[in-house]
Design an enzyme around this catalytic site. Structure first.
Site, PDB file in Angstrom:
ATOM      1  N   ASP A 122      -9.219 -11.196  10.755  1.00 38.44           N
ATOM      2  CA  ASP A 122      -9.233  -9.973   9.953  1.00 38.44           C
ATOM      3  C   ASP A 122     -10.678  -9.444   9.825  1.00 38.44           C
ATOM      4  OD1 ASP A 122      -7.881  -8.240   7.638  1.00 38.44           O
ATOM      5  OD2 ASP A 122      -9.700  -9.113   6.801  1.00 38.44           O
ATOM      6  N   LYS A 170     -12.592  -5.894  11.342  1.00 33.96           N
ATOM      7  CA  LYS A 170     -13.387  -4.987  10.505  1.00 33.96           C
ATOM      8  C   LYS A 170     -14.820  -4.887  11.042  1.00 33.96           C
ATOM      9  CE  LYS A 170     -10.542  -5.977   6.485  1.00 33.96           C
ATOM     10  NZ  LYS A 170     -10.325  -6.915   5.362  1.00 33.96           N
ATOM     11  N   VAL A 214       0.830  -1.201   0.000  1.00 31.05           N
ATOM     12  CA  VAL A 214       0.000   0.000   0.000  1.00 31.05           C
ATOM     13  C   VAL A 214       0.870   1.260   0.000  1.00 31.05           C
ATOM     14  CG1 VAL A 214      -1.896   1.211   1.125  1.00 31.05           C
ATOM     15  CG2 VAL A 214      -1.778  -1.284   1.262  1.00 31.05           C
ATOM     16  N   GLU A 248      -1.861 -15.083   2.229  1.00 35.68           N
ATOM     17  CA  GLU A 248      -0.508 -14.829   2.720  1.00 35.68           C
ATOM     18  C   GLU A 248       0.142 -16.147   3.121  1.00 35.68           C
ATOM     19  OE1 GLU A 248      -0.047 -11.638   5.383  1.00 35.68           O
ATOM     20  OE2 GLU A 248      -1.572 -10.424   4.401  1.00 35.68           O
ATOM     21  N   LYS A 297      -6.429  -1.987  10.534  1.00 38.98           N
ATOM     22  CA  LYS A 297      -7.665  -2.420  11.206  1.00 38.98           C
ATOM     23  C   LYS A 297      -7.406  -3.080  12.555  1.00 38.98           C
ATOM     24  CE  LYS A 297      -6.467  -5.320   7.919  1.00 38.98           C
ATOM     25  NZ  LYS A 297      -6.417  -5.369   6.486  1.00 38.98           N
TER      26      LYS A 297
HETATM   27  P1  NAP Z   1       3.541  -4.621   3.756  1.00 38.39           P
HETATM   28  O1  NAP Z   1       3.560  -4.825   2.275  1.00 38.39           O
HETATM   29  O2  NAP Z   1       3.964  -5.744   4.638  1.00 38.39           O
HETATM   30  O3  NAP Z   1       4.448  -3.330   4.078  1.00 38.39           O
HETATM   31  C1  NAP Z   1       4.778  -2.959   5.383  1.00 38.39           C
HETATM   32  C2  NAP Z   1       5.817  -1.834   5.292  1.00 38.39           C
HETATM   33  O4  NAP Z   1       6.094  -1.382   6.623  1.00 38.39           O
HETATM   34  C3  NAP Z   1       7.150  -2.266   4.671  1.00 38.39           C
HETATM   35  O5  NAP Z   1       7.574  -1.296   3.752  1.00 38.39           O
HETATM   36  C4  NAP Z   1       8.106  -2.292   5.880  1.00 38.39           C
HETATM   37  O6  NAP Z   1       9.439  -1.907   5.571  1.00 38.39           O
HETATM   38  C5  NAP Z   1       7.510  -1.237   6.752  1.00 38.39           C
HETATM   39  N1  NAP Z   1       7.859  -1.429   8.167  1.00 38.39           N
HETATM   40  C6  NAP Z   1       7.707  -2.534   8.935  1.00 38.39           C
HETATM   41  N2  NAP Z   1       8.143  -2.300  10.179  1.00 38.39           N
HETATM   42  C7  NAP Z   1       8.599  -1.016  10.193  1.00 38.39           C
HETATM   43  C8  NAP Z   1       9.198  -0.192  11.171  1.00 38.39           C
HETATM   44  N3  NAP Z   1       9.410  -0.650  12.416  1.00 38.39           N
HETATM   45  N4  NAP Z   1       9.545   1.080  10.838  1.00 38.39           N
HETATM   46  C9  NAP Z   1       9.343   1.536   9.582  1.00 38.39           C
HETATM   47  N5  NAP Z   1       8.781   0.790   8.593  1.00 38.39           N
HETATM   48  C10 NAP Z   1       8.419  -0.463   8.908  1.00 38.39           C
HETATM   49  O7  NAP Z   1       2.093  -4.177   4.244  1.00 38.39           O
HETATM   50  P2  NAP Z   1       0.857  -3.674   3.339  1.00 38.39           P
HETATM   51  O8  NAP Z   1       0.210  -4.824   2.672  1.00 38.39           O
HETATM   52  O9  NAP Z   1       1.298  -2.511   2.536  1.00 38.39           O
HETATM   53  O10 NAP Z   1      -0.156  -3.192   4.480  1.00 38.39           O
HETATM   54  C11 NAP Z   1       0.019  -1.969   5.178  1.00 38.39           C
HETATM   55  C12 NAP Z   1      -1.231  -1.683   6.008  1.00 38.39           C
HETATM   56  O11 NAP Z   1      -2.351  -1.588   5.149  1.00 38.39           O
HETATM   57  C13 NAP Z   1      -1.593  -2.762   7.040  1.00 38.39           C
HETATM   58  O12 NAP Z   1      -2.153  -2.161   8.189  1.00 38.39           O
HETATM   59  C14 NAP Z   1      -2.639  -3.584   6.318  1.00 38.39           C
HETATM   60  O13 NAP Z   1      -3.515  -4.246   7.218  1.00 38.39           O
HETATM   61  C15 NAP Z   1      -3.368  -2.488   5.577  1.00 38.39           C
HETATM   62  N6  NAP Z   1      -4.099  -2.941   4.398  1.00 38.39           N
HETATM   63  C16 NAP Z   1      -3.467  -3.625   3.423  1.00 38.39           C
HETATM   64  C17 NAP Z   1      -4.162  -4.038   2.307  1.00 38.39           C
HETATM   65  C18 NAP Z   1      -3.487  -4.794   1.186  1.00 38.39           C
HETATM   66  O14 NAP Z   1      -4.167  -5.158   0.221  1.00 38.39           O
HETATM   67  N7  NAP Z   1      -2.189  -5.027   1.249  1.00 38.39           N
HETATM   68  C19 NAP Z   1      -5.543  -3.759   2.202  1.00 38.39           C
HETATM   69  C20 NAP Z   1      -6.168  -3.017   3.216  1.00 38.39           C
HETATM   70  C21 NAP Z   1      -5.429  -2.624   4.311  1.00 38.39           C
HETATM   71  P3  NAP Z   1      10.382  -2.776   4.604  1.00 38.39           P
HETATM   72  O15 NAP Z   1       9.787  -2.599   3.241  1.00 38.39           O
HETATM   73  O16 NAP Z   1      11.718  -2.152   4.722  1.00 38.39           O
HETATM   74  O17 NAP Z   1      10.309  -4.185   5.113  1.00 38.39           O
END
Ligand code: NAP
Length: 433
Positions: free
Chosen positions: A201, A205, A16, A190, A105
């Site tokens: 999850d 929600k 995201v 995942e 969430k």
């Molecule tokens: P993701 O792909 O796992 O990305 C997480 C990011 O956070 C990575 O860039 C990671 O860095 C960074 N991170 C982790 N720990 C950190 C820290 N301590 N300090 C700074 N950065 C840190 O997650 P995502 O899928 O984008 O999801 C992000 C959020 O959106 C979550 O809350 C998820 O529930 C929500 N969401 C996601 C989706 C979806 O379709 N993916 C849909 C709705 C909601 P690195 O890249 O360096 O590892």
């Protein structure tokens, strides 16, 4: 136009966060026009900095706190996920008078009260449109557009992974484990699918939706939760035989008890849904939410519930709203939990059951089974019997009854001499009964 800028810190550059940063750059001129000032990315916090991150390396930092603390950051966009360090970082941003946009969430469902208190104390915005059903505008319609109505029910398919699995089981006759393997192969599940398939999850929600819909603080712990890992190909067949399909539903309902008191029932479980119900046709990884309100009637919201780009759309909508408020020195409405309705225990919730059992094929069995339902005050709607190699399979569909009476009936059925085994018990929703 003033010479003011809206400074943005993005925490997380994953699925995201990466799309949010890309769209911020691609649409900079439009966002400037919509907000009335340039929306400028001050930095992006990640775990590991590198040249191959698709972002100007100078913007990257591993020190999220230092980025938040910068004087030129007005809005913090949290896209790390999980409870910590997200909670500490958001709390710090709010305390410094910065507005926050998040898609988290799990954090909102568990720590909504503390976050809301911090938002009120600071007089800023906390927006989270992306936390429920990805791109689908849902939080703002429930919180703002329906603020003048009385919501009675919110029923949704809010988890794309489980909907993909159940849709593929229904379409191909596959067993759960094969459908899960296919979902993993195609990137819909995942590596550890527990949060999705066990309903955690969807429960988070449901807690968020129930809180907004009923002006009551509801946490994930208040939500009854059951996942889809026990669903079999036979359950799908059996549902098909009564013109139903099986969906993992998040149900948030206002239930009026015998004492006349309104309570909130929030629950997540796989349920039979008539094929004629609007949610029954929502297939694959799509999400949809059905709302029933006193004056508005029935409303349906449908679209992509996940994925980097669709979710980024919701995040950026929130960012623009927060930036506009910063420009005018105002903040949007916070949460309203004035109603504080009690939580209805599952046992008091009215529902319908679809019970599948293996019985000995002999006269009197059906009567004994029917008698057990009657004894517990549960009325039968449909009975279907089919001969099998080892006896007969008996399916009973009930009318609406109290969950506790249905559970007691099923327990008693298991004790009957000629009931060999109760093979599955699923609830039936969406019949309007
Ligand atoms: P993701 O792909 O796992 O990305 C997480 C990011 O956070 C990575 O860039 C990671 O860095 C960074 N991170 C982790 N720990 C950190 C820290 N301590 N300090 C700074 N950065 C840190 O997650 P995502 O899928 O984008 O999801 C992000 C959020 O959106 C979550 O809350 C998820 O529930 C929500 N969401 C996601 C989706 C979806 O379709 N993916 C849909 C709705 C909601 P690195 O890249 O360096 O590892």
């Amino acid at each position: 136009m003033t010479d003011r800028e809206i400074g943005v810190a993005v925490l997380g550059l994953g699925n995201v966060g990466g799309e949010v940063v890309r769209l911020l750059a691609d649409n900079a001129a439009d966002y400037q026009a919509r907000v009335g000032a340039p929306v400028v990315l001050r930095g992006v916090a990640v775990r590991s900095v590198g040249a191959d991150r698709g972002v100007d390396e100078e913007l990257l930092t591993t020190d999220a706190q230092a980025l938040i603390d910068r004087d030129d950051v007005d809005v913090v966009v949290e896209l790390i996920g999980g409870i910590e360090p997200a909670r500490t970082l958001i709390t710090s941003a709010l305390a410094q008078g910065k507005s926050v946009v998040t898609a988290n969430k799990a954090l909102l469902a568990d720590h909504g009260a503390a976050l809301d208190a911090a938002v009120r104390a600071a007089g800023v915005d906390l927006y989270y449109e992306a936390a429920v059903a990805g791109a689908i505008p849902l939080i703002r319609p429930v919180r703002e557009s329906l603020a003048g109505d009385r919501i009675d029910r919110v029923v949704g398919i809010v988890n794309g992974t489980t909907n993909f699995i159940l849709s593929s089981m229904a379409a191909s006759g596959a067993e759960y484990s094969d459908a899960l393997a296919e979902a993993s192969r195609l990137g819909y599940a995942e590596a550890d699918p527990t949060a999705d398939v066990e309903g955690y999850d969807a429960a988070a929600k449901a807690a968020i939706l129930a809180s907004l819909a009923f002006h009551t603080r509801v946490t994930a712990e208040d939500v009854y939760r059951q996942g889809i890992s026990e669903i079999t190909a036979e359950d799908l067949d059996s549902a098909d035989a009564v013109d139903c399909t099986v969906k993992l539903l998040a149900i948030c309902e206002r239930v009026t008890g015998e004492d006349g008191v309104d309570r909130v029932s929030a629950r997540v479980y796989p349920a039979l849904l008539p094929k004629t119900h609007p949610l029954a046709t929502v297939d694959g990884a799509f999400n949809a939410v059905f709302i029933e309100a006193e004056a508005a009637g029935r409303l349906m919201f449908y679209g992509q519930g996940a994925g980097g780009t669709p979710t980024a759309s919701a995040v950026l909508g929130d960012l623009i709203a927060a930036a506009r408020n910063k420009m005018t020195g105002t903040a949007g409405t916070g949460e309203s939990t004035y109603a504080q309705l009690p939580i209805a225990p599952l046992r008091d919730t009215p529902t319908r059951y679809h019970v599948n059992m293996q019985v000995t094929d002999r006269p009197g069995v059906l009567a004994a089974v029917a008698e057990e339902f009657t004894r517990h005050g549960v009325s039968i709607s449909v009975v279907r019997q089919e001969d099998t190699a080892v006896g007969a399979s008996l399916v009973v569909l009930t009318h609406t009854a109290r969950e506790s009476d249905l559970q007691d009936t099923v327990a008693a059925l298991g004790e009957l001499e000629h009931v060999n085994v109760v093979t599955s018990v699923l609830r039936l929703e969406g019949t309007g009964e």
